[in-house]
Design a protein around this motif. Structure first.
Motif, mmCIF file in Angstrom:
data_model
loop_
_atom_site.group_PDB
_atom_site.id
_atom_site.type_symbol
_atom_site.label_atom_id
_atom_site.label_comp_id
_atom_site.label_asym_id
_atom_site.label_seq_id
_atom_site.Cartn_x
_atom_site.Cartn_y
_atom_site.Cartn_z
ATOM 1 N N ALA A 105 11.438 39.292 -13.588
ATOM 2 C CA ALA A 105 9.995 39.525 -13.573
ATOM 3 C C ALA A 105 9.659 40.759 -12.744
ATOM 4 C CB ALA A 105 9.272 38.305 -13.001
ATOM 5 N N ARG B 234 8.960 32.578 -10.395
ATOM 6 C CA ARG B 234 9.043 33.782 -11.225
ATOM 7 C C ARG B 234 10.500 34.025 -11.609
ATOM 8 N NH1 ARG B 234 4.745 37.101 -11.421
ATOM 9 N NH2 ARG B 234 6.024 38.974 -11.633
ATOM 10 N N GLY C 111 4.085 34.934 -14.094
ATOM 11 C CA GLY C 111 4.204 36.185 -14.839
ATOM 12 C C GLY C 111 4.229 36.057 -16.336
#
Length: 372
Positions: A195, A191, A169
């Protein structure tokens, strides 16, 4: 004749029960290499290797369905799995060490008869803890703000954005309503807690209705897709605007222009053979092509990022964050690293690339495709 281990022997060595191995066989996760005349399961090297990968991912907390996706990935060989597992284990180790340090600090505070503020207590397990740790990928693949500005500007006035092949991300715009799509359980696991919500799906089969988003973006991921054209058309189906950051893999646009691929790692030629050209990708969605220059101090450690900092490619953690190095194989990687090290020591690299040292940016074939 290849040596086989009995199911009991494999269970004992792996630290699992025979019943577990029977279950893995029934669901097709790890199947025996052969059966004995009496009908018992027997395991050769290939099955043992797969079991090792399954158990490693399992002990890292992955579910069996996610593990099946990982070990069945045809683009990932045993060496790539080992690199992934090593990175995840190092990340797990660093997280544990950071939490132990935080707990020790809390114990010291309590021993002095004091209490830690609620904000500090929550940081012990919150996002700020994860900012100080991480595996090779998040350590070197950070958002480059100048490139991010180009991508976010291309999104126009879009409020809802689908990020396809989202990875960890890095380039998701912070001021939009983002939904992420990422097929890799390894990447989804990296992540950060804050996120955007992430869906496990592939670009070629997006689980959304037509026109669900104002814009769809894909950053440095198209070359990993099984069918890039189909994936881009899916993006066009679910969004009115499409923004794709990719590279021109033609001879003039990329391989011959970049000294690393030209002089040290020609095997990349084989990796891109048969892949759609950037022109085909653009034509598939009616996109315009915009060159993206790479700043000399680029914060995102993708393959071309260190064009003016060649010493970086000698670092193991830098190479592990770029899939190309795993895909070319250890022999080609070590040859390229040794040759580059020798050329840097002798001054040969500087002689060949002296003109780069005066540049602030370089045009190495990176492209932004924008379809409106």
């Amino acid at each position: 004749m290849e040596e086989h281990l009995s199911v009991g022997r494999v269970a004992g060595l792996a630290g699992v029960t025979v019943r577990t191995l029977h279950h893995y066989d029934r669901i097709g996760l790890v199947q025996p290499s052969a059966r004995t005349p009496a009908g018992y399961r027997a395991y050769a090297a290939g099955a043992a290797e797969r079991l090792r990968e399954v158990l490693a991912y399992r002990r890292l907390g992955f579910g069996l369905r996610e593990i099946a996706e990982l070990v069945d990935d045809p683009a990932t060989d045993a060496v790539a799995h080992l690199h992934r597992l090593r990175g995840l284990l190092l990340e797990q180790r660093d997280r544990a060490a950071a939490m132990v340090t935080a707990i020790d600090k809390e114990l010291e505070t309590r021993a002095m008869g004091k209490r830690t503020a609620p904000e500090e207590q929550l940081k012990m397990f919150g996002a700020q803890l994860y900012e100080t740790i991480g595996s090779a990928y998040p350590a070197t693949r950070r958002t480059e703000p100048r490139i991010a500005a180009r991508v976010w500007d291309a999104l126009g006035d879009a409020r809802t954005v689908l990020n396809v092949g989202a990875g960890t991300g890095s380039y998701e715009p912070p001021d939009r309503d983002v939904t992420a799509v990422e097929p890799s359980a390894v990447m989804r696991a990296q992540r950060p807690p804050d996120a955007a919500p992430c869906v496990a799906a592939a670009a070629e089969e997006l689980p959304f209705d037509d026109g669900s988003f104002d814009a769809a973006m894909a950053f440095s991921t198209v070359h990993h897709w099984r069918d890039p054209i189909a994936g881009l058309r899916e993006m066009r189906r679910v969004a009115r605007r499409v923004v794709v950051f990719t590279h021109d893999s033609s001879d003039s646009g990329w391989r011959q222009r970049f000294w690393l691929t030209r002089d040290y790692l020609p095997e990349i030629t084989g990796l891109v053979a048969g892949r759609p050209s950037v022109d085909r990708l653009a034509d598939a969605i009616g996109a315009r092509r915009e060159p993206v220059l790479i700043p000399w101090d680029c914060a995102d450690g993708f393959l071309e990022a260190y064009w003016r900092r060649p010493e970086a490619y000698l670092e193991e953690h830098v190479r592990r964050a770029v899939s190309v190095w795993t895909r070319v194989g250890p022999r080609a990687e070590q040859r390229a690293v040794h040759r580059l090290r020798d050329d840097l020591s002798s001054g040969r690299w500087t002689e060949r690339n002296r003109e780069l040292l005066a540049l602030d940016t370089a045009e190495l074939g990176l492209r932004l495709l924008v379809a409106e």
